[in-house]
Design a protein around this motif. Structure first.
Motif, mmCIF file in Angstrom:
data_model
loop_
_atom_site.group_PDB
_atom_site.id
_atom_site.type_symbol
_atom_site.label_atom_id
_atom_site.label_comp_id
_atom_site.label_asym_id
_atom_site.label_seq_id
_atom_site.Cartn_x
_atom_site.Cartn_y
_atom_site.Cartn_z
ATOM 1 N N ASN A 1 0.854 -1.185 0.000
ATOM 2 C CA ASN A 1 0.000 0.000 0.000
ATOM 3 C C ASN A 1 0.888 1.232 0.000
ATOM 4 O OD1 ASN A 1 -1.634 2.235 1.319
ATOM 5 N ND2 ASN A 1 -3.196 0.642 1.114
ATOM 6 N N ARG A 2 0.413 2.241 -0.679
ATOM 7 C CA ARG A 2 1.280 3.439 -0.827
ATOM 8 C C ARG A 2 1.570 4.127 0.505
ATOM 9 N NH1 ARG A 2 -2.910 7.731 -3.613
ATOM 10 N NH2 ARG A 2 -4.437 7.702 -1.943
ATOM 11 N N ASP A 3 0.733 3.891 1.525
ATOM 12 C CA ASP A 3 0.963 4.532 2.822
ATOM 13 C C ASP A 3 1.820 3.700 3.758
ATOM 14 O OD1 ASP A 3 -0.616 6.681 2.085
ATOM 15 O OD2 ASP A 3 -2.454 5.657 2.700
ATOM 16 N N THR A 4 2.315 2.575 3.275
ATOM 17 C CA THR A 4 3.081 1.683 4.154
ATOM 18 C C THR A 4 4.452 2.278 4.494
ATOM 19 O OG1 THR A 4 2.009 -0.300 3.345
ATOM 20 C CG2 THR A 4 4.212 -0.576 4.270
ATOM 21 N N ARG A 5 4.697 2.335 5.769
ATOM 22 C CA ARG A 5 6.031 2.711 6.269
ATOM 23 C C ARG A 5 6.280 1.852 7.501
ATOM 24 N NH1 ARG A 5 5.622 4.967 2.252
ATOM 25 N NH2 ARG A 5 5.996 7.139 1.657
ATOM 26 N N VAL A 6 7.244 0.955 7.400
ATOM 27 C CA VAL A 6 7.503 0.058 8.530
ATOM 28 C C VAL A 6 8.979 0.146 8.908
ATOM 29 C CG1 VAL A 6 7.331 -2.310 9.405
ATOM 30 C CG2 VAL A 6 5.797 -1.547 7.589
ATOM 31 N N ALA A 7 9.209 0.433 10.182
ATOM 32 C CA ALA A 7 10.596 0.422 10.655
ATOM 33 C C ALA A 7 11.059 -1.028 10.677
ATOM 34 C CB ALA A 7 10.665 1.025 12.051
ATOM 35 N N ALA A 8 12.120 -1.322 9.910
ATOM 36 C CA ALA A 8 12.537 -2.725 9.765
ATOM 37 C C ALA A 8 14.028 -2.860 9.990
ATOM 38 C CB ALA A 8 12.171 -3.208 8.369
ATOM 39 N N LYS A 9 14.450 -4.093 10.130
ATOM 40 C CA LYS A 9 15.893 -4.342 10.224
ATOM 41 C C LYS A 9 16.236 -5.661 9.564
ATOM 42 C CE LYS A 9 16.432 -4.259 14.696
ATOM 43 N NZ LYS A 9 17.093 -4.317 15.993
ATOM 44 N N VAL A 10 17.481 -5.726 9.091
ATOM 45 C CA VAL A 10 17.956 -6.970 8.492
ATOM 46 C C VAL A 10 18.345 -7.894 9.636
ATOM 47 C CG1 VAL A 10 19.724 -8.009 6.998
ATOM 48 C CG2 VAL A 10 18.760 -5.770 6.438
ATOM 49 N N GLN A 11 17.780 -9.072 9.668
ATOM 50 C CA GLN A 11 17.949 -9.963 10.826
ATOM 51 C C GLN A 11 19.412 -10.344 11.045
ATOM 52 O OE1 GLN A 11 16.053 -13.843 10.518
ATOM 53 N NE2 GLN A 11 15.167 -13.556 12.553
ATOM 54 N N ARG A 12 20.135 -10.613 9.967
ATOM 55 C CA ARG A 12 21.506 -11.100 10.103
ATOM 56 C C ARG A 12 22.464 -10.009 10.585
ATOM 57 N NH1 ARG A 12 25.794 -10.767 6.831
ATOM 58 N NH2 ARG A 12 24.556 -9.766 5.207
ATOM 59 N N SER A 13 22.418 -8.829 9.897
ATOM 60 C CA SER A 13 23.408 -7.786 10.193
ATOM 61 C C SER A 13 22.865 -6.677 11.092
ATOM 62 C CB SER A 13 23.920 -7.184 8.880
ATOM 63 O OG SER A 13 22.822 -6.690 8.134
ATOM 64 N N ARG A 14 21.591 -6.733 11.474
ATOM 65 C CA ARG A 14 20.903 -5.759 12.338
ATOM 66 C C ARG A 14 20.911 -4.347 11.742
ATOM 67 N NH1 ARG A 14 18.377 -9.466 14.667
ATOM 68 N NH2 ARG A 14 17.651 -8.068 16.332
ATOM 69 N N VAL A 15 20.991 -4.256 10.432
ATOM 70 C CA VAL A 15 20.947 -2.953 9.759
ATOM 71 C C VAL A 15 19.502 -2.472 9.713
ATOM 72 C CG1 VAL A 15 21.306 -1.778 7.540
ATOM 73 C CG2 VAL A 15 22.987 -3.434 8.359
ATOM 74 N N ASP A 16 19.296 -1.205 10.090
ATOM 75 C CA ASP A 16 17.932 -0.656 10.107
ATOM 76 C C ASP A 16 17.576 0.016 8.791
ATOM 77 O OD1 ASP A 16 17.169 -1.291 12.798
ATOM 78 O OD2 ASP A 16 18.739 0.127 13.428
ATOM 79 N N GLY A 17 16.297 0.066 8.526
ATOM 80 C CA GLY A 17 15.820 0.749 7.334
ATOM 81 C C GLY A 17 14.315 0.956 7.431
ATOM 82 N N ILE A 18 13.749 1.487 6.368
ATOM 83 C CA ILE A 18 12.297 1.703 6.323
ATOM 84 C C ILE A 18 11.724 0.899 5.155
ATOM 85 C CG2 ILE A 18 10.450 3.413 6.012
ATOM 86 C CD1 ILE A 18 11.933 3.926 8.571
ATOM 87 N N ILE A 19 10.742 0.110 5.463
ATOM 88 C CA ILE A 19 10.101 -0.671 4.409
ATOM 89 C C ILE A 19 8.949 0.150 3.798
ATOM 90 C CG2 ILE A 19 8.438 -2.570 4.081
ATOM 91 C CD1 ILE A 19 11.175 -3.669 3.861
ATOM 92 N N ALA A 20 8.969 0.246 2.491
ATOM 93 C CA ALA A 20 7.874 0.934 1.784
ATOM 94 C C ALA A 20 7.513 0.122 0.547
ATOM 95 C CB ALA A 20 8.325 2.337 1.389
ATOM 96 N N TRP A 21 6.327 0.388 0.062
ATOM 97 C CA TRP A 21 5.875 -0.337 -1.139
ATOM 98 C C TRP A 21 6.492 0.306 -2.371
ATOM 99 C CZ3 TRP A 21 0.861 0.590 -4.154
ATOM 100 C CH2 TRP A 21 0.634 -0.453 -5.064
ATOM 101 N N ASP A 22 6.988 -0.517 -3.267
ATOM 102 C CA ASP A 22 7.623 0.049 -4.469
ATOM 103 C C ASP A 22 6.652 0.123 -5.650
ATOM 104 O OD1 ASP A 22 7.377 -2.537 -5.247
ATOM 105 O OD2 ASP A 22 9.492 -2.850 -5.756
ATOM 106 N N GLY A 23 5.396 -0.149 -5.396
ATOM 107 C CA GLY A 23 4.408 -0.027 -6.463
ATOM 108 C C GLY A 23 4.160 -1.306 -7.224
#
Lengths: 175, 284
Positions: free
Chosen positions: B166-188
């Motif tokens: 969904n275009r409003d999706t924003r989820v605080a996420a992290k890569v499980q292995r390296s614990r790198v943080d990021g934001i998950i969004a829909w790419d369309g």
């Protein structure tokens, strides 16, 4: 061969006629069991032994018709492994009813005309009313529905089958 | 005696009829051929033999009837088979979900998806559990595979889920292995993008992406998906990371609502701090 099929022998000698009826009854019962399934319509088949009973009643009289009906019915009960006596009773009554139309010396005229079909239809109706009444006794199905479904169909089919002996006799007026 | 004989002769037809009727009834009461033992065996054997001799003759009417019956049976079996396959798939799915229930320590509300709106920019799903079942707006929705979305509207018996796609999706996420943080969004498309990950950070294709503790909307450590592609972008400090969602949105049938709302106190505090920083910035 000509002796076997000497028609006058059967006409003049009643014993030979009765033997012929017995052989024909056995033959028809075998036909009924083995071959009639090929012309069954929704498991309804014509009753060949019934037609023979009507024939005997019209040719030999009511008394013979009653006896023939009983014996044909008994034979049918045995070969069809039906309840013993059910067909015997129905065919005895059919022979009795058909016997009312016996006219001495006019048997072949009756059989060779549409009157034969009417007699067959009437006797078959009575036969099937009695037979299906007995047939449905142990069942939960209502007699009327069952009779309308199978009894009427069997009556009609048997009457249609009776057309063949009628046509055969009709074509051989010299009987 | 003479009169008796005359009577019998005169009414022989009726007398014979009566006698034979009585005999017929007597035979009927006697029973069927099974009581005749060996005689029945002979009759049945003879009839069976005669029928077997002519059994090779095909019966077109019977064949047609048999064919129709077989077709009907075939149809019924096909339906049964399809039902069986569906039940098997459902069984596997439900077993996985039961397993999920054991794995997580929060209360889950099971629900069936009863409708989906998956047009390009509006990916919502409707489920058959609502406020009467304890479902509230803001609750997260998951399957055994991973995060599905969150509840954005409820009625008494139904609830609408905003899917991750969904275009409003924003989820605080992290890569499980390296614990790198990021934001998950829909790419369309049918995939997600993990954004705000610097190019120097360790992210590889195949890495599992999960929800982060930083998320104020979703519980932490819920699987979101797997990294399928990591691309270096020219003239950018960040990488382009494509994440394949673990939940299959095309075959979504059963879901669980996590019966836990985001911590209001935390959200309220963060909101107030953000507001204060914004005001200070404006004063300067």
């Amino acid at each position: 061969m000509s002796i076997i099929f000497d028609r006058s022998l059967f006409v003049t000698n009643p014993v030979m006629r009765y033997i012929a009826y017995a052989v024909l009854a056995l033959f028809l019962s075998v036909i009924h069991i083995v071959f009639l399934r090929f012309i069954a319509v929704s498991s309804v088949t014509p009753d060949l032994l019934f037609i023979l009973t009507v024939w005997i009643a019209l040719v030999e009289g009511q008394f013979s018709g009653i006896i023939a009906g009983f014996l044909c019915g008994l034979l049918f009960d045995v070969v069809s492994t039906d309840v013993q006596g059910s067909n015997a009773l129905a065919k005895t009554l059919a022979g009795f009813v058909a016997g009312f139309f016996y006219k001495e010396g006019f048997a072949m005229t009756t059989i060779g005309s549409a009157r034969f079909l009417m007699i067959c239809a009437l006797a078959a109706l009575i036969h099937n009313v009695v037979y299906y009444f007995l047939y449905t006794r142990p069942m939960e199905t209502g007699f009327l529905m069952f009779f309308l479904k199978y009894g009427v169909a069997t009556t009609l089919y048997t009457t249609v089958a009776a057309v063949f002996p009628m046509l055969v006799v009709n074509r051989q007026k010299d009987w | 005696m003479q009169r008796f004989i005359e009577f019998v002769v005169r009414f022989k037809n009726y007398i014979t009829l009566c006698v034979l009727i009585v005999m017929s009834f007597a035979m009927m009461s006697f029973g069927d051929l099974s009581r005749l033992g060996g005689f029945r065996a002979v009759i049945v054997g003879s009839i069976g033999w005669m029928q077997s001799v002519f059994a090779w003759i095909p019966n077109p009417v019977a064949l047609k009837s048999e064919n129709a019956q077989l077709r009907e049976l075939n149809l019924q079996l096909s339906i049964e088979s399809a039902r069986g396959r569906k039940a098997m798939v459902e069984n596997v799915s439900l077993r996985k979900m039961l397993d999920l229930r054991k794995r997580v320590d929060v209360d889950l509300i099971a629900a069936d998806i009863v409708g989906k709106t998956t047009t390009q920019l509006r990916n919502y799903a409707t489920m058959n559990k609502g406020s009467a079942n304890g479902v509230k707006e803001g609750m997260s929705v998951v399957t055994d595979a991973g995060l599905v979305g969150h509840v954005v509207g409820t009625s008494e018996d139904f609830a609408v889920i905003q899917l991750l796609l969904n275009r409003d999706t924003r989820v605080a996420a992290k890569v499980q292995r390296s614990r790198v943080d990021g934001i998950i969004a829909w790419d369309g498309e049918t995939t997600l993008a993990l954004k705000n990950v610097p190019a120097s950070f360790d992210v590889q294709a195949g890495d599992m992406v999960i929800t982060s503790n930083y998320s104020t909307r979703y519980p932490a450590n819920i699987v979101i998906g797997r990294v399928t592609k990591v691309e270096e972008e020219t003239n950018s400090l960040f990488r382009k990371i494509i994440v394949e969602p673990s939940a299959d949105f095309t075959t979504l049938e059963q879901v669980f609502v996590v019966a836990e709302l985001p911590d209001e106190q935390r959200r309220d505090l963060e909101r107030r701090v953000e507001e204060r920083i914004r005001q200070r910035t404006m004063e300067r």
